[in-house]
Design a protein around this motif. Structure first.
Motif, mmCIF file in Angstrom:
data_model
loop_
_atom_site.group_PDB
_atom_site.id
_atom_site.type_symbol
_atom_site.label_atom_id
_atom_site.label_comp_id
_atom_site.label_asym_id
_atom_site.label_seq_id
_atom_site.Cartn_x
_atom_site.Cartn_y
_atom_site.Cartn_z
ATOM 1 N N TYR A 113 14.179 -3.189 6.181
ATOM 2 C CA TYR A 113 13.394 -2.151 5.510
ATOM 3 C C TYR A 113 14.094 -1.663 4.242
ATOM 4 C CZ TYR A 113 10.665 2.077 4.712
ATOM 5 O OH TYR A 113 9.878 3.057 4.146
ATOM 6 N N VAL A 114 15.401 -1.594 4.273
ATOM 7 C CA VAL A 114 16.160 -1.203 3.078
ATOM 8 C C VAL A 114 15.846 -2.171 1.933
ATOM 9 C CG1 VAL A 114 18.479 -0.929 2.103
ATOM 10 C CG2 VAL A 114 17.973 -0.082 4.411
ATOM 11 N N GLU A 115 15.805 -3.448 2.231
ATOM 12 C CA GLU A 115 15.479 -4.448 1.206
ATOM 13 C C GLU A 115 14.011 -4.353 0.784
ATOM 14 O OE1 GLU A 115 17.548 -6.524 -0.584
ATOM 15 O OE2 GLU A 115 18.939 -5.128 0.367
ATOM 16 N N TRP A 116 13.107 -4.137 1.733
ATOM 17 C CA TRP A 116 11.676 -3.940 1.431
ATOM 18 C C TRP A 116 11.513 -2.791 0.444
ATOM 19 C CZ3 TRP A 116 6.968 -6.075 3.107
ATOM 20 C CH2 TRP A 116 5.845 -5.267 2.993
ATOM 21 N N LYS A 117 12.157 -1.654 0.745
ATOM 22 C CA LYS A 117 12.097 -0.484 -0.136
ATOM 23 C C LYS A 117 12.662 -0.800 -1.517
ATOM 24 C CE LYS A 117 13.993 3.219 1.312
ATOM 25 N NZ LYS A 117 14.677 4.355 1.960
ATOM 26 N N ARG A 118 13.790 -1.463 -1.553
ATOM 27 C CA ARG A 118 14.432 -1.791 -2.825
ATOM 28 C C ARG A 118 13.509 -2.636 -3.704
ATOM 29 N NH1 ARG A 118 16.755 -5.934 -5.044
ATOM 30 N NH2 ARG A 118 16.679 -7.233 -3.182
ATOM 31 N N LEU A 119 12.810 -3.587 -3.091
ATOM 32 C CA LEU A 119 11.927 -4.472 -3.842
ATOM 33 C C LEU A 119 10.608 -3.828 -4.256
ATOM 34 C CD1 LEU A 119 12.440 -7.767 -1.826
ATOM 35 C CD2 LEU A 119 12.931 -7.450 -4.272
ATOM 36 N N LEU A 120 10.071 -2.916 -3.437
ATOM 37 C CA LEU A 120 8.677 -2.500 -3.635
ATOM 38 C C LEU A 120 8.424 -1.038 -3.987
ATOM 39 C CD1 LEU A 120 7.041 -4.525 -0.727
ATOM 40 C CD2 LEU A 120 7.250 -5.164 -3.142
ATOM 41 N N HIS A 121 9.231 -0.133 -3.511
ATOM 42 C CA HIS A 121 8.857 1.278 -3.605
ATOM 43 C C HIS A 121 8.762 1.821 -5.026
ATOM 44 C CE1 HIS A 121 9.460 2.621 0.819
ATOM 45 N NE2 HIS A 121 8.744 1.530 0.721
ATOM 46 N N ASP A 122 9.422 1.220 -5.980
ATOM 47 C CA ASP A 122 9.344 1.691 -7.364
ATOM 48 C C ASP A 122 7.998 1.366 -8.025
ATOM 49 O OD1 ASP A 122 10.554 2.909 -9.729
ATOM 50 O OD2 ASP A 122 10.499 0.879 -10.557
ATOM 51 N N TYR A 123 7.217 0.493 -7.435
ATOM 52 C CA TYR A 123 5.939 0.096 -8.028
ATOM 53 C C TYR A 123 4.821 1.114 -7.814
ATOM 54 C CZ TYR A 123 7.740 -4.596 -8.879
ATOM 55 O OH TYR A 123 8.464 -5.656 -9.343
ATOM 56 N N TYR A 124 4.947 2.014 -6.861
ATOM 57 C CA TYR A 124 3.822 2.843 -6.436
ATOM 58 C C TYR A 124 3.756 4.184 -7.160
ATOM 59 C CZ TYR A 124 4.443 -0.382 -2.515
ATOM 60 O OH TYR A 124 4.618 -1.490 -1.731
ATOM 61 N N ASP A 125 2.531 4.552 -7.554
ATOM 62 C CA ASP A 125 2.263 5.883 -8.079
ATOM 63 C C ASP A 125 0.785 6.186 -7.887
ATOM 64 O OD1 ASP A 125 2.610 8.340 -9.273
ATOM 65 O OD2 ASP A 125 2.303 7.545 -11.298
ATOM 66 N N PRO A 126 0.488 7.063 -6.934
ATOM 67 C CA PRO A 126 1.382 7.842 -6.089
ATOM 68 C C PRO A 126 1.934 6.989 -4.937
ATOM 69 C CG PRO A 126 -0.865 8.309 -5.458
ATOM 70 C CD PRO A 126 -0.914 7.363 -6.652
ATOM 71 N N PHE A 127 2.900 7.557 -4.234
ATOM 72 C CA PHE A 127 3.449 6.855 -3.081
ATOM 73 C C PHE A 127 2.377 6.776 -2.005
ATOM 74 C CE2 PHE A 127 6.143 5.928 0.545
ATOM 75 C CZ PHE A 127 6.944 4.941 -0.006
ATOM 76 N N PRO A 128 2.212 5.621 -1.366
ATOM 77 C CA PRO A 128 1.097 5.428 -0.421
ATOM 78 C C PRO A 128 1.253 6.211 0.877
ATOM 79 C CG PRO A 128 2.493 3.488 -0.477
ATOM 80 C CD PRO A 128 3.004 4.407 -1.545
ATOM 81 N N ILE A 129 0.105 6.547 1.431
ATOM 82 C CA ILE A 129 0.027 7.104 2.780
ATOM 83 C C ILE A 129 -0.191 5.933 3.725
ATOM 84 C CG2 ILE A 129 -1.341 8.531 4.352
ATOM 85 C CD1 ILE A 129 -2.019 10.263 1.865
ATOM 86 N N VAL A 130 0.633 5.861 4.748
ATOM 87 C CA VAL A 130 0.545 4.783 5.738
ATOM 88 C C VAL A 130 -0.095 5.355 6.996
ATOM 89 C CG1 VAL A 130 1.868 3.176 7.158
ATOM 90 C CG2 VAL A 130 2.571 3.634 4.788
ATOM 91 N N GLU A 131 -1.106 4.665 7.500
ATOM 92 C CA GLU A 131 -1.789 5.100 8.720
ATOM 93 C C GLU A 131 -1.831 3.950 9.708
ATOM 94 O OE1 GLU A 131 -4.919 8.376 7.281
ATOM 95 O OE2 GLU A 131 -5.335 6.370 6.491
ATOM 96 N N HIS A 132 -1.980 4.299 10.990
ATOM 97 C CA HIS A 132 -1.982 3.312 12.068
ATOM 98 C C HIS A 132 -3.291 3.409 12.847
ATOM 99 C CE1 HIS A 132 2.246 4.119 11.144
ATOM 100 N NE2 HIS A 132 2.376 2.823 11.323
ATOM 101 N N PHE A 133 -3.834 2.263 13.221
ATOM 102 C CA PHE A 133 -5.120 2.193 13.894
ATOM 103 C C PHE A 133 -5.034 1.314 15.137
ATOM 104 C CE2 PHE A 133 -5.753 3.051 9.467
ATOM 105 C CZ PHE A 133 -6.792 3.965 9.426
ATOM 106 N N PHE A 134 -5.931 1.576 16.085
ATOM 107 C CA PHE A 134 -6.070 0.712 17.248
ATOM 108 C C PHE A 134 -7.539 0.394 17.427
ATOM 109 C CE2 PHE A 134 -6.424 4.997 18.856
ATOM 110 C CZ PHE A 134 -7.439 4.927 19.794
ATOM 111 N N SER A 135 -7.826 -0.732 18.020
ATOM 112 C CA SER A 135 -9.196 -1.214 18.163
ATOM 113 C C SER A 135 -9.938 -0.429 19.249
ATOM 114 C CB SER A 135 -9.175 -2.696 18.515
ATOM 115 O OG SER A 135 -10.484 -3.179 18.663
#
Length: 97
Positions: free
Chosen positions: A72-94
């Motif tokens: 996740y540290v690497e995921w953040k390093r690669l991607l988090h600077d691209y977002y504006d605004p920072f995304p809201i993450v939600e979880h769903f079940f069927s």
């Protein structure tokens, strides 16, 4: 199965770099125990908007396993600077079928 969904708004002029770095970051998320698969969709009406869908065996596989990992540290390093605004993450079940 849990479906993680995030609408990603990428900063103007950065979509090519984002897509390149997303391909690199995909190797990190796919290493996590409880990860099933993921996909990234680009919006037809707004070419700076993406929909990220990740399927996990459990909620904890994402919230504890992935977010608490070195991957996740690497995921953040690669991607988090691209977002504006920072995304809201939600979880769903069927519920159907």
């Amino acid at each position: 199965m849990i479906l993680e969904a995030a609408m990603l708004q990428v900063k103007p002029g950065r979509t090519e770099d984002f897509e390149r770095d997303f391909r690199l970051a995909s190797a990190y998320i796919s290493q996590i125990e409880g990860y099933l698969n993921h996909e990234l969709q680009r919006c037809l009406e707004d070419d700076q908007k993406y929909l990220l869908l990740v399927r996990w065996e459990t909620l904890e596989a994402h919230t504890e396993g992935f977010r608490g990992s070195v991957q996740y540290v690497e995921w953040k390093r690669l991607l988090h600077d691209y977002y504006d605004p920072f995304p809201i993450v939600e979880h769903f079940f069927s519920v159907y079928p």
